[in-house]
Design an enzyme around this catalytic site. Structure first.
Site, PDB file in Angstrom:
ATOM      1  N   ASP A 101      21.987   9.742  -5.959  1.00  0.00           N
ATOM      2  CA  ASP A 101      20.697   9.677  -5.432  1.00  0.00           C
ATOM      3  C   ASP A 101      20.836  10.642  -4.344  1.00  0.00           C
ATOM      4  O   ASP A 101      21.449  10.552  -3.447  1.00  0.00           O
ATOM      5  CB  ASP A 101      20.338   8.278  -4.974  1.00  0.00           C
ATOM      6  CG  ASP A 101      19.964   7.099  -5.717  1.00  0.00           C
ATOM      7  OD1 ASP A 101      19.850   7.624  -7.007  1.00  0.00           O
ATOM      8  OD2 ASP A 101      20.268   6.230  -5.688  1.00  0.00           O
ATOM      9  N   ASP A 127      12.878   0.790 -14.026  1.00  0.00           N
ATOM     10  CA  ASP A 127      13.261   0.023 -12.930  1.00  0.00           C
ATOM     11  C   ASP A 127      12.386  -1.522 -13.028  1.00  0.00           C
ATOM     12  O   ASP A 127      11.411  -1.708 -12.262  1.00  0.00           O
ATOM     13  CB  ASP A 127      12.696   0.625 -11.679  1.00  0.00           C
ATOM     14  CG  ASP A 127      13.486   1.922 -11.432  1.00  0.00           C
ATOM     15  OD1 ASP A 127      14.822   1.827 -11.325  1.00  0.00           O
ATOM     16  OD2 ASP A 127      12.843   3.027 -10.910  1.00  0.00           O
TER      17      ASP A 127
END
Length: 535
Positions: A234, A390
């Site tokens: 990330d 997600d």
């Protein structure tokens, strides 16, 4: 002169970088005449058969390329570069290939296989050759939905076969004309060695064996697709403007008020490559993601990473149509193209995919050609599009209490609820939508996505292991490859995942960043348990 035939689709930067890393200079084919003056010609291809052949014809390359090939001059085709040598492909009915090799390229049967065939597989050598010497003991990276079938008409071309449901042609050679279905530029040290041999002219072929059974002592065992271990980074700017790798717990990336800094993106990615990661994923979560083409630092990360890392790179963040601050409009395809040209092999679409799926269902279950998924898959192929999901659990007392796909769970809810459904979220998990995970992934598969990355908000950063119930639901619902993510805390969690669910890959971040679990330890555990991996 080593010439690269770049017809304008897919990630060819990695091929350029691999050749440069081997110490060779490269010239681009810019005119039809450049093909005929080349001493060695490389034709890499990522994308769909029809657009690739159409582009060759538009550029005036087809005639000179045929002439070059008929003369038997040094040639290396990669992926579409191999498929283009055949007469045609089921991918693009009515579009003629170069016709050098008899046969029609066919599609894998997705009723029994995950398609695309994506990952690290082996070669079964059919003839002795310098180009693939010792390659029978190695694995190479494949990513394709269509294959060339070996038969009596093309037997004298077949250099190697690979198994995926059935044997298919993974390498061909006649004289100095060769092509491979796998991507040597994405196959680590083994792939770089194949490229080096071609560039050095080490392509001698045992012509006496052409058209006959494999030589005595050659590999004869079936090949196997390895389970992939993917390292995820990330990436975002911290409060000081530095681009860093971070990691959140339940997606919160701050620690004591500061953005958690776990290292520099390229340095960390290179470490994972050296440690044996099968793929590397960058998720761009910076404030720039609404204007990704202005986010030059992230594009620079991709360019620098692709100079040093020769396994597949995926980039996520901002893959959608947008209008910048100056009123300039960009298509999702344009954004993806810039990422591909900067070194990405695949793009990952997250929140935008949820909105696309909602529109898909609102239209009665069909696309209209305008979505990011459809646009990118049409030009670059299904394998170029990853959908990042997600979801979070929503507990209910019974399946009748929700209109969504529910499961009976072994992890009861806070009030003892025995059922749950998995709600899709957007904006980094901050906003839930009236869409469940099956509605999302099935819509995206129909629209042309080639792979599903399944995260879990409930398991993220927990170290409790992957959400097997969620993953079983997704795996049963689609026929494209699935990547499991979120929750890994030890090597045994990877073993438990692959034993319980037939997913193609597992992804982790924090445990690798913090060196809590080395990639080598994961692979050693899997190997000890009999799971097929790339060593």
């Amino acid at each position: 002169m080593i010439a690269l035939l770049d017809y304008g689709a897919g990630n060819v930067r990695s091929v350029r970088n691999a050749i440069a890393a081997l110490g060779y200079s490269l010239a681009d084919v810019r005119t039809p005449e450049d093909i005929l003056t080349a001493e060695r010609l490389i034709f890499p291809g990522v994308g769909a058969f029809g657009p690739a052949m159409q582009r060759l014809r538009e550029l005036g390359f087809e005639g000179p390329l045929r002439e070059y090939l008929r003369a038997g001059r040094p040639f290396l085709g990669i992926c579409i570069g191999l498929q283009s040598l055949f007469e045609g492909s089921e991918e693009s009915p009515g579009v003629a290939g170069l016709g050098l090799i008899p046969g029609l390229v066919k599609r894998f049967d997705n009723s029994v296989l995950s398609v695309p065939h994506m990952g690290w597989n082996g070669l079964r050598l059919q003839r002795e050759c310098e180009l693939l010497e010792d390659a029978g003991a190695r694995r190479f990276y494949f990513v394709h939905s269509y294959f060339a079938e070996p038969d009596a008409s093309n037997r004298d071309w077949v250099l190697a076969e690979t198994d995926y449901g059935r044997p298919f042609i993974s390498a061909v050679q006649r004289g100095e004309v060769a092509a491979v279905q796998f991507h040597p530029e994405k196959s680590g040290a083994a792939g770089l060695e194949v490229l080096r041999r071609f560039l050095a002219g080490q392509c001698i072929l045992d012509q006496a064996a052409a058209g006959h059974e494999p030589a005595v002592g050659s590999q004869s065992e079936p090949t196997a697709l390895a389970k992939r271990i993917i390292a995820c980074l990330d990436v975002r700017t911290n409060d000081h403007g530095d681009l860093v790798v971070t990691k959140g717990d339940q997606y919160d990336v701050r620690e004591q008020g500061e953005v958690r800094n776990l290292g520099k993106p390229v340095d960390l990615a290179k470490r994972y490559y050296d440690e044996g990661a099968d793929e590397i994923t960058f998720l761009n979560i910076t404030a720039f993601r609404d204007f990704p083409l202005v986010d030059q630092p992230m594009l620079k990360v991709l360019r620098r990473a692709s100079e040093q890392i020769f396994v597949p790179l995926t980039i996520g963040g901002g893959i959608r149509a947008f209008t910048d601050q100056n009123g300039q409009t960009y298509s999702a395809l344009g954004v993806a193209t810039e990422y591909f040209r900067s070194g990405a092999d695949k793009v990952s679409i997250g929140s935008e995919a949820v909105l696309i799926a909602e529109a898909f269902h609102a239209r009665g279950g069909h696309g209209d050609g305008s979505s990011a998924i459809e646009q990118i898959a049409r030009v670059y192929g299904n394998q170029a599009v990853v959908i990042s999901v997600d979801p979070r659990r929503v507990y209910v007392e019974s399946p009748e209490a929700s209109s969504h796909h529910c499961i009976q769970t072994l992890e009861p809810g806070p009030n003892g609820e025995g059922y749950c459904w998995f709600q899709c979220t957007i904006k980094g998990g901050r906003e839930g939508r009236d869409l469940d995970v099956l509605q999302l992934v099935q819509a995206c598969e129909q629209l042309g996505a080639g792979e599903i990355l399944v995260n879990s908000i409930d398991r993220d950063g927990s170290g409790r292991g992957f959400d097997l119930e969620l993953l079983k639901m997704v795996r049963a619902g689609v026929r494209i490859p699935v990547i499991a993510s979120s929750g890994a805390g030890c090597p045994e969690h990877f073993t438990a995942l692959f034993a319980a669910v037939d997913v193609e890959a597992a992804l982790a971040a924090g445990i690798f960043h913090r060196r809590e679990v080395p990639i080598a330890a994961v692979k050693r555990e899997l190997s000890d348990r009999g799971v097929s991996i790339r060593a």
